[in-house]
Write a protein that holds these residues in place. Structure first.
Motif, PDB file in Angstrom:
ATOM      1  N   LEU A  72       0.836  -1.199   0.000  1.00  0.00           N
ATOM      2  CA  LEU A  72       0.000   0.000   0.000  1.00  0.00           C
ATOM      3  C   LEU A  72       0.871   1.249   0.000  1.00  0.00           C
ATOM      4  N   PRO A  73       0.590   2.179  -0.912  1.00  0.00           N
ATOM      5  CA  PRO A  73       1.293   3.457  -0.851  1.00  0.00           C
ATOM      6  C   PRO A  73       0.928   4.172   0.455  1.00  0.00           C
ATOM      7  N   PRO A  74       1.807   5.008   0.973  1.00  0.00           N
ATOM      8  CA  PRO A  74       1.544   5.670   2.255  1.00  0.00           C
ATOM      9  C   PRO A  74       0.282   6.536   2.263  1.00  0.00           C
ATOM     10  N   ASP A  75      -0.124   7.042   1.112  1.00  0.00           N
ATOM     11  CA  ASP A  75      -1.285   7.938   1.062  1.00  0.00           C
ATOM     12  C   ASP A  75      -2.583   7.220   0.689  1.00  0.00           C
ATOM     13  N   THR A  76      -2.598   5.895   0.780  1.00  0.00           N
ATOM     14  CA  THR A  76      -3.792   5.132   0.429  1.00  0.00           C
ATOM     15  C   THR A  76      -4.928   5.443   1.396  1.00  0.00           C
ATOM     16  N   ARG A  77      -6.086   5.698   0.850  1.00  0.00           N
ATOM     17  CA  ARG A  77      -7.288   5.995   1.637  1.00  0.00           C
ATOM     18  C   ARG A  77      -8.126   4.728   1.803  1.00  0.00           C
ATOM     19  N   THR A  78      -8.900   4.704   2.857  1.00  0.00           N
ATOM     20  CA  THR A  78      -9.763   3.554   3.146  1.00  0.00           C
ATOM     21  C   THR A  78     -10.720   3.276   1.994  1.00  0.00           C
ATOM     22  N   GLN A  79     -11.274   4.318   1.400  1.00  0.00           N
ATOM     23  CA  GLN A  79     -12.221   4.115   0.303  1.00  0.00           C
ATOM     24  C   GLN A  79     -11.547   3.442  -0.891  1.00  0.00           C
ATOM     25  N   GLN A  80     -10.282   3.753  -1.141  1.00  0.00           N
ATOM     26  CA  GLN A  80      -9.546   3.100  -2.226  1.00  0.00           C
ATOM     27  C   GLN A  80      -9.394   1.603  -1.935  1.00  0.00           C
ATOM     28  N   MET A  81      -9.133   1.280  -0.692  1.00  0.00           N
ATOM     29  CA  MET A  81      -8.996  -0.121  -0.308  1.00  0.00           C
ATOM     30  C   MET A  81     -10.334  -0.842  -0.471  1.00  0.00           C
ATOM     31  N   THR A  82     -11.406  -0.211  -0.017  1.00  0.00           N
ATOM     32  CA  THR A  82     -12.742  -0.796  -0.137  1.00  0.00           C
ATOM     33  C   THR A  82     -13.103  -0.997  -1.600  1.00  0.00           C
ATOM     34  N   ASP A  83     -12.855   0.001  -2.426  1.00  0.00           N
ATOM     35  CA  ASP A  83     -13.151  -0.107  -3.854  1.00  0.00           C
ATOM     36  C   ASP A  83     -12.362  -1.248  -4.496  1.00  0.00           C
ATOM     37  N   ALA A  84     -11.102  -1.394  -4.105  1.00  0.00           N
ATOM     38  CA  ALA A  84     -10.260  -2.462  -4.662  1.00  0.00           C
ATOM     39  C   ALA A  84     -10.804  -3.843  -4.303  1.00  0.00           C
ATOM     40  N   VAL A  85     -11.228  -4.001  -3.071  1.00  0.00           N
ATOM     41  CA  VAL A  85     -11.762  -5.296  -2.623  1.00  0.00           C
ATOM     42  C   VAL A  85     -13.085  -5.590  -3.324  1.00  0.00           C
ATOM     43  N   ARG A  86     -13.957  -4.614  -3.411  1.00  0.00           N
ATOM     44  CA  ARG A  86     -15.249  -4.819  -4.074  1.00  0.00           C
ATOM     45  C   ARG A  86     -15.059  -5.122  -5.558  1.00  0.00           C
ATOM     46  N   LYS A  87     -14.109  -4.465  -6.199  1.00  0.00           N
ATOM     47  CA  LYS A  87     -13.819  -4.729  -7.615  1.00  0.00           C
ATOM     48  C   LYS A  87     -13.324  -6.166  -7.786  1.00  0.00           C
ATOM     49  N   TYR A  88     -12.460  -6.603  -6.881  1.00  0.00           N
ATOM     50  CA  TYR A  88     -11.959  -7.968  -6.957  1.00  0.00           C
ATOM     51  C   TYR A  88     -13.105  -8.975  -6.867  1.00  0.00           C
ATOM     52  N   VAL A  89     -14.022  -8.757  -5.936  1.00  0.00           N
ATOM     53  CA  VAL A  89     -15.170  -9.660  -5.782  1.00  0.00           C
ATOM     54  C   VAL A  89     -16.021  -9.647  -7.055  1.00  0.00           C
ATOM     55  N   ALA A  90     -16.247  -8.471  -7.621  1.00  0.00           N
ATOM     56  CA  ALA A  90     -17.053  -8.365  -8.842  1.00  0.00           C
ATOM     57  C   ALA A  90     -16.409  -9.100 -10.017  1.00  0.00           C
ATOM     58  N   GLU A  91     -15.090  -9.046 -10.095  1.00  0.00           N
ATOM     59  CA  GLU A  91     -14.373  -9.686 -11.201  1.00  0.00           C
ATOM     60  C   GLU A  91     -14.085 -11.166 -10.952  1.00  0.00           C
ATOM     61  N   ASN A  92     -14.237 -11.608  -9.724  1.00  0.00           N
ATOM     62  CA  ASN A  92     -13.945 -12.997  -9.346  1.00  0.00           C
ATOM     63  C   ASN A  92     -15.108 -13.550  -8.529  1.00  0.00           C
ATOM     64  N   PRO A  93     -16.206 -13.905  -9.178  1.00  0.00           N
ATOM     65  CA  PRO A  93     -17.420 -14.315  -8.464  1.00  0.00           C
ATOM     66  C   PRO A  93     -17.230 -15.481  -7.480  1.00  0.00           C
ATOM     67  N   ASN A  94     -16.293 -16.360  -7.755  1.00  0.00           N
ATOM     68  CA  ASN A  94     -16.054 -17.478  -6.832  1.00  0.00           C
ATOM     69  C   ASN A  94     -15.467 -17.015  -5.501  1.00  0.00           C
ATOM     70  N   SER A  95     -14.931 -15.803  -5.485  1.00  0.00           N
ATOM     71  CA  SER A  95     -14.303 -15.307  -4.259  1.00  0.00           C
ATOM     72  C   SER A  95     -15.311 -15.067  -3.144  1.00  0.00           C
ATOM     73  N   VAL A  96     -16.602 -15.050  -3.456  1.00  0.00           N
ATOM     74  CA  VAL A  96     -17.600 -14.867  -2.393  1.00  0.00           C
ATOM     75  C   VAL A  96     -17.565 -16.021  -1.406  1.00  0.00           C
ATOM     76  N   ASN A  97     -17.001 -17.146  -1.813  1.00  0.00           N
ATOM     77  CA  ASN A  97     -16.907 -18.310  -0.934  1.00  0.00           C
ATOM     78  C   ASN A  97     -15.611 -18.350  -0.137  1.00  0.00           C
ATOM     79  N   TYR A  98     -14.660 -17.487  -0.453  1.00  0.00           N
ATOM     80  CA  TYR A  98     -13.392 -17.439   0.267  1.00  0.00           C
ATOM     81  C   TYR A  98     -13.590 -16.750   1.612  1.00  0.00           C
ATOM     82  N   ASN A  99     -12.644 -16.958   2.497  1.00  0.00           N
ATOM     83  CA  ASN A  99     -12.611 -16.219   3.753  1.00  0.00           C
ATOM     84  C   ASN A  99     -12.443 -14.736   3.425  1.00  0.00           C
ATOM     85  N   ALA A 100     -13.112 -13.872   4.164  1.00  0.00           N
ATOM     86  CA  ALA A 100     -13.085 -12.437   3.880  1.00  0.00           C
ATOM     87  C   ALA A 100     -11.664 -11.862   3.900  1.00  0.00           C
TER      88      ALA A 100
END
Length: 118
Positions: A72-100
């Protein structure tokens, strides 16, 4: 009597505990109320800290190491992290079954990969 209550509580906890999945996290993060949005952000930040600290404990986070998922870059914001995680879930539907926490590490790794000199 107190001893019996403690024993009963200890036995009940494992039966009611369930893993928090990527799907559960995504549902939480899609809610619009303040409490859910705060819980989503806090969970993602906490899991990211946990992964970072685990890697630090087994060999350091001063550069890409075996098992280091993200940088993570030092200036990373929480919303950027949340957006990244949500994008990953959207692009990888099987990930809904993985541990959070796994979904968080993978999502942040996709959005914030470590560069060879980090």
């Amino acid at each position: 009597m107190l001893r019996a209550l403690i024993c009963a509580g200890a036995l009940a906890v494992p039966l009611t505990a369930a893993a928090f999945t990527g799907g559960d996290l995504n549902k939480l993060c899609t809610r619009t109320d303040v409490a859910s949005r705060s819980a989503c952000a806090a969970y993602i930040e906490g899991a990211a800290d946990g992964v970072y600290n685990t890697i630090d404990a087994i060999g350091g986070t001063t550069g890409p190491r075996v098992g280091q998922y993200f940088c993570l870059p030092p200036d990373t914001r929480t919303q950027q992290m949340t957006d990244a995680v949500r994008k990953y879930v959207a692009e990888n539907p099987n990930s809904v079954n993985y541990n959070a926490s796994t979904v968080i590490a993978l999502g942040l790794g996709k959005a914030f990969p470590c560069k060879p000199n980090e």
